[in-house]
Scaffold this active site. Structure first.
Site, PDB file in Angstrom:
ATOM      1  CG  ASP A   9      30.414  16.650  28.595  1.00 14.98           C
ATOM      2  OD1 ASP A   9      29.981  17.290  29.576  1.00 14.98           O
ATOM      3  OD2 ASP A   9      31.033  17.187  27.648  1.00 14.98           O
ATOM      4  CB  ILE A  10      27.296  16.556  33.514  1.00 11.45           C
ATOM      5  CG1 ILE A  10      25.934  16.655  34.213  1.00 11.45           C
ATOM      6  CG2 ILE A  10      28.116  17.848  33.641  1.00 11.45           C
ATOM      7  CD1 ILE A  10      26.014  16.665  35.717  1.00 11.45           C
ATOM      8  CG  ASN A  23      33.877  28.287  42.704  1.00 10.55           C
ATOM      9  OD1 ASN A  23      33.226  29.314  42.901  1.00 10.55           O
ATOM     10  ND2 ASN A  23      34.613  28.117  41.621  1.00 10.55           N
ATOM     11  N   GLY A  31      36.926  21.793  36.388  1.00 11.45           N
ATOM     12  CA  GLY A  31      36.138  20.572  36.409  1.00 11.45           C
ATOM     13  C   GLY A  31      34.736  20.753  35.848  1.00 11.45           C
ATOM     14  CB  VAL A  32      31.457  19.431  37.076  1.00 12.46           C
ATOM     15  CG1 VAL A  32      29.983  19.694  36.817  1.00 12.46           C
ATOM     16  CG2 VAL A  32      31.754  17.940  36.983  1.00 12.46           C
ATOM     17  CG  ASP A  33      31.865  25.862  38.666  1.00 15.66           C
ATOM     18  OD1 ASP A  33      30.767  26.202  38.184  1.00 15.66           O
ATOM     19  OD2 ASP A  33      32.504  26.584  39.457  1.00 15.66           O
ATOM     20  CB  SER A 121      32.695  16.668  47.326  1.00 15.72           C
ATOM     21  OG  SER A 121      32.116  17.882  47.716  1.00 15.72           O
ATOM     22  N   GLY A 123      36.022  15.185  42.924  1.00 19.86           N
ATOM     23  CA  GLY A 123      37.124  15.582  42.064  1.00 19.86           C
ATOM     24  C   GLY A 123      38.180  16.323  42.853  1.00 19.86           C
ATOM     25  CB  VAL A 124      39.527  19.754  42.398  1.00 16.62           C
ATOM     26  CG1 VAL A 124      38.331  20.648  42.651  1.00 16.62           C
ATOM     27  CG2 VAL A 124      40.822  20.453  42.749  1.00 16.62           C
TER      28      VAL A 124
END
Length: 176
Positions: A9-10, A23, A31-33, A121, A123-124
């Protein structure tokens, strides 16, 4: 430069800066964001809103990077970068590479010596994992930076394996 691969996990990385696959709105997402905004708390969002009100009224352009506080994360800063959506009809590789170069440029400006990257980029945004790993690893290896440790923090086995192949290079037994 030391390149490390980490399964995990970042938001749990003890580094100077974590890179957020953001985004363009900079106001959080999935996601990560979403994970970075949730774990980091409201200070990150507050700084992102200030950036939107001042420099990035139309959002952060794809391939660019900007830093904020890391809030409650164990890092000092979050470097937000907007990756390109993968396209089967248009080569956007340079935009993806720019995410890594720009993030390292911002890290250098901050004085960061350790940076944790997600698979931007992949992931989704639909970038094929093997190609995303190849672009990421090649770009950080070729970018002049004062960052001494780069971690690619990868959530799943597929991502870890793809980045491992990219770091190790082609298998000489399978070379033409």
């Amino acid at each position: 430069m030391d390149i490390r691969l980490v399964r995990g996990d970042i938001t749990e990385q003890h580094v100077d800066a974590v890179v957020n696959a953001a985004n363009s709105s900079l106001l959080g997402g999935g996601g990560v964001d979403g994970a970075i905004h949730r774990r980091g708390g409201p200070d990150i969002l507050a700084e992102c809103r200030e950036l939107r009100a001042s420099k990035y009224g139309r959002g952060l352009p794809t391939g660019r990077a900007v830093a904020t506080t890391a809030g409650r994360l164990p890092a000092r800063w979050v470097i937000h970068t907007v990756g390109p959506v993968h396209s089967a009809t248009e080569d956007r590789t340079e935009l993806l590479a720019s995410c890594y170069r720009e993030s390292l440029r911002v890290a250098d400006e901050l004085g960061a010596r350790s940076v944790a990257f997600p698979a931007v980029s992949a992931g989704v945004y639909g970038w094929p994992m093997d190609d995303a790993a190849r672009v990421a690893v090649r770009t950080v290896q070729e970018t002049s930076t004062t960052v001494s440790e780069i971690r690619f923090v990868l959530f799943g086995d597929e991502a870890y394996a793809a980045f491992d192949r990219a770091v190790r290079g082609p298998d000489p037994k399978h070379a033409p």
